[in-house]
Design a protein around this motif. Sequence first.
Motif, PDB file in Angstrom:
ATOM      1  N   LEU A   6      45.145  36.657  39.784  1.00 53.16           N
ATOM      2  CA  LEU A   6      45.215  35.201  39.920  1.00 53.16           C
ATOM      3  C   LEU A   6      43.929  34.551  39.433  1.00 53.16           C
ATOM      4  O   LEU A   6      43.951  33.531  38.734  1.00 53.16           O
ATOM      5  N   ALA A   7      42.789  35.170  39.794  1.00 51.26           N
ATOM      6  CA  ALA A   7      41.498  34.628  39.380  1.00 51.26           C
ATOM      7  C   ALA A   7      41.361  34.657  37.859  1.00 51.26           C
ATOM      8  O   ALA A   7      40.836  33.712  37.251  1.00 51.26           O
ATOM      9  N   ALA A   8      41.842  35.727  37.227  1.00 50.33           N
ATOM     10  CA  ALA A   8      41.753  35.841  35.769  1.00 50.33           C
ATOM     11  C   ALA A   8      42.588  34.772  35.069  1.00 50.33           C
ATOM     12  O   ALA A   8      42.324  34.423  33.918  1.00 50.33           O
ATOM     13  N   ARG A   9      43.597  34.260  35.774  1.00 45.58           N
ATOM     14  CA  ARG A   9      44.446  33.212  35.216  1.00 45.58           C
ATOM     15  C   ARG A   9      44.038  31.832  35.713  1.00 45.58           C
ATOM     16  O   ARG A   9      44.793  30.864  35.592  1.00 45.58           O
ATOM     17  N   GLY A  10      42.846  31.751  36.301  1.00 42.75           N
ATOM     18  CA  GLY A  10      42.316  30.462  36.758  1.00 42.75           C
ATOM     19  C   GLY A  10      42.961  29.938  38.016  1.00 42.75           C
ATOM     20  O   GLY A  10      42.870  28.747  38.311  1.00 42.75           O
ATOM     21  N   ARG A  11      43.584  30.834  38.812  1.00 39.68           N
ATOM     22  CA  ARG A  11      44.258  30.388  40.027  1.00 39.68           C
ATOM     23  C   ARG A  11      43.689  31.077  41.259  1.00 39.68           C
ATOM     24  O   ARG A  11      44.402  31.657  42.068  1.00 39.68           O
ATOM     25  N   ASN A  12      42.385  31.014  41.397  1.00 39.00           N
ATOM     26  CA  ASN A  12      41.734  31.523  42.609  1.00 39.00           C
ATOM     27  C   ASN A  12      41.331  30.378  43.520  1.00 39.00           C
ATOM     28  O   ASN A  12      40.343  30.449  44.240  1.00 39.00           O
ATOM     29  N   ASP A  13      42.131  29.296  43.480  1.00 39.12           N
ATOM     30  CA  ASP A  13      41.818  28.086  44.252  1.00 39.12           C
ATOM     31  C   ASP A  13      42.368  28.130  45.672  1.00 39.12           C
ATOM     32  O   ASP A  13      42.227  27.180  46.437  1.00 39.12           O
ATOM     33  N   GLY A  14      43.015  29.218  46.060  1.00 38.41           N
ATOM     34  CA  GLY A  14      43.550  29.323  47.416  1.00 38.41           C
ATOM     35  C   GLY A  14      44.922  28.729  47.580  1.00 38.41           C
ATOM     36  O   GLY A  14      45.485  28.759  48.685  1.00 38.41           O
ATOM     37  N   PHE A  15      45.510  28.183  46.495  1.00 35.94           N
ATOM     38  CA  PHE A  15      46.850  27.607  46.616  1.00 35.94           C
ATOM     39  C   PHE A  15      47.866  28.685  46.959  1.00 35.94           C
ATOM     40  O   PHE A  15      48.792  28.461  47.740  1.00 35.94           O
ATOM     41  N   ILE A  16      47.714  29.858  46.333  1.00 37.26           N
ATOM     42  CA  ILE A  16      48.612  30.968  46.625  1.00 37.26           C
ATOM     43  C   ILE A  16      47.993  31.816  47.739  1.00 37.26           C
ATOM     44  O   ILE A  16      46.917  32.388  47.581  1.00 37.26           O
ATOM     45  N   LYS A  17      48.680  31.883  48.872  1.00 36.00           N
ATOM     46  CA  LYS A  17      48.199  32.648  50.021  1.00 36.00           C
ATOM     47  C   LYS A  17      48.616  34.118  49.862  1.00 36.00           C
ATOM     48  O   LYS A  17      49.731  34.407  49.427  1.00 36.00           O
ATOM     49  N   VAL A  18      47.722  35.014  50.240  1.00 35.84           N
ATOM     50  CA  VAL A  18      47.978  36.452  50.068  1.00 35.84           C
ATOM     51  C   VAL A  18      47.670  37.195  51.366  1.00 35.84           C
ATOM     52  O   VAL A  18      46.614  36.991  51.973  1.00 35.84           O
ATOM     53  N   VAL A  19      48.595  38.067  51.761  1.00 40.96           N
ATOM     54  CA  VAL A  19      48.411  38.951  52.920  1.00 40.96           C
ATOM     55  C   VAL A  19      48.585  40.386  52.442  1.00 40.96           C
ATOM     56  O   VAL A  19      49.503  40.684  51.678  1.00 40.96           O
ATOM     57  N   GLY A  20      47.689  41.270  52.882  1.00 41.04           N
ATOM     58  CA  GLY A  20      47.772  42.679  52.530  1.00 41.04           C
ATOM     59  C   GLY A  20      48.084  43.550  53.732  1.00 41.04           C
ATOM     60  O   GLY A  20      48.529  43.067  54.775  1.00 41.04           O
ATOM     61  N   HIS A  21      47.814  44.848  53.575  1.00 44.20           N
ATOM     62  CA  HIS A  21      48.040  45.803  54.667  1.00 44.20           C
ATOM     63  C   HIS A  21      47.097  46.985  54.503  1.00 44.20           C
ATOM     64  O   HIS A  21      46.972  47.523  53.410  1.00 44.20           O
ATOM     65  N   ASP A  22      46.408  47.362  55.560  1.00 44.28           N
ATOM     66  CA  ASP A  22      45.566  48.559  55.703  1.00 44.28           C
ATOM     67  C   ASP A  22      44.139  48.249  56.128  1.00 44.28           C
ATOM     68  O   ASP A  22      43.471  49.082  56.719  1.00 44.28           O
ATOM     69  N   ASP A  23      43.615  47.065  55.779  1.00 47.25           N
ATOM     70  CA  ASP A  23      42.227  46.682  56.080  1.00 47.25           C
ATOM     71  C   ASP A  23      41.240  47.699  55.508  1.00 47.25           C
ATOM     72  O   ASP A  23      40.395  48.257  56.223  1.00 47.25           O
ATOM     73  N   ILE A  24      41.333  47.936  54.204  1.00 48.73           N
ATOM     74  CA  ILE A  24      40.347  48.772  53.529  1.00 48.73           C
ATOM     75  C   ILE A  24      39.007  48.033  53.501  1.00 48.73           C
ATOM     76  O   ILE A  24      38.965  46.812  53.683  1.00 48.73           O
ATOM     77  N   PRO A  25      37.878  48.720  53.291  1.00 44.70           N
ATOM     78  CA  PRO A  25      36.573  48.039  53.287  1.00 44.70           C
ATOM     79  C   PRO A  25      36.510  46.868  52.313  1.00 44.70           C
ATOM     80  O   PRO A  25      35.881  45.834  52.598  1.00 44.70           O
ATOM     81  N   GLN A  26      37.161  46.995  51.157  1.00 44.44           N
ATOM     82  CA  GLN A  26      37.111  45.937  50.149  1.00 44.44           C
ATOM     83  C   GLN A  26      37.771  44.649  50.624  1.00 44.44           C
ATOM     84  O   GLN A  26      37.480  43.569  50.091  1.00 44.44           O
ATOM     85  N   ALA A  27      38.651  44.734  51.613  1.00 41.16           N
ATOM     86  CA  ALA A  27      39.351  43.542  52.092  1.00 41.16           C
ATOM     87  C   ALA A  27      38.395  42.501  52.653  1.00 41.16           C
ATOM     88  O   ALA A  27      38.678  41.303  52.608  1.00 41.16           O
ATOM     89  N   SER A  28      37.265  42.941  53.172  1.00 40.71           N
ATOM     90  CA  SER A  28      36.297  42.011  53.761  1.00 40.71           C
ATOM     91  C   SER A  28      35.260  41.518  52.752  1.00 40.71           C
ATOM     92  O   SER A  28      34.425  40.683  53.091  1.00 40.71           O
TER      93      SER A  28
END
Length: 311
Positions: free
Chosen positions: A239-261
């Motif tokens: 999304l960021a590479a396409r100029g859409r890292n503005d938070g309009f699209i909400k994202v939820v993941g699963h696992d809580d890997i270190p990179q998530a924070s």
Amino acid sequence: MSRAAVSRAFTPDASVSNKTREKVYQAAKELGYRVNYLARSLTNKRSDLVGLVAAGLDNPFRTLQLEQLAHTLIARNFRPILLPTSKEADSATVIGQLLHYAVSGVIVTSDAPPSHIFEECAAEGVPIVLINKGEDFPFVDRVVSDDRMAGYTAADVLLKSGAKKLAVVSGAAVSYSSRRRAEAFLARCSTLGVEAQLVPVAINDYLHGQQAAGELLDLGIDGVFSVNDYMACGVLDGLAARGRNDGFIKVVGHDDIPQASWSAYQLTTFLQPCDVQASQAVDLLTSRMSEPDAVARVEFTPITLITRRSA
């Protein structure tokens, strides 16, 4: 000192006085002696090795999972031996290789092997525990994360964040956990009367998450559940590479890997506690060693929502 006393001194939890154990250890140090565990396995017809069969080692969650399994096994006086596998490899062949080492048990985190290998392991008295696998096999125990709760809750979180058109990104054909999470997410959306769809990918990894970002934008999606964090990070970077890292699209993941924070992601996700999961798996393994004919059991690992900036 008798051979039996020396043997007990080097056997964890064996009945021997502290004074005798210290004398044996001191003599061993002076002589440069170490127990040959492989030789001991020839006598006992069983080693203290436990096989860990795993695929997808590029996923940071798998690293966490294997680390906790290894620590837990060592704390229980076992020695982990890792055999990586892949989609192309036959896990039955990998487990067959482990049997040559007289392992005490096998823990499988990759795709479940075919049933004939369970019969072979049972015949040799080698218990198997499956992690996050769905099929029931006689005398085979499983540890399963609460994937349905994750799917239900992910839909609720995205709707609460203001999203109206939802999607789940999942390689449903390659993973039992992925299917369960995706199915639960779509079922919850259907119950709530909310539009939602599956965006399928070949593999639940970072690259396919990046690629899925373009399709999500084309579909006008504003709320996304990625069935693991590894892929969710790819979605966010796509999304960021396409100029859409503005938070309009909400994202939820699963696992809580270190990179998530990490500040680049700040991913809302579900903690799948690897330490709890490892304890459950090793408990089932040791219990199966003492009760080989017990009915197959399933332990469920709870999940916890971790709320961050992404949703």
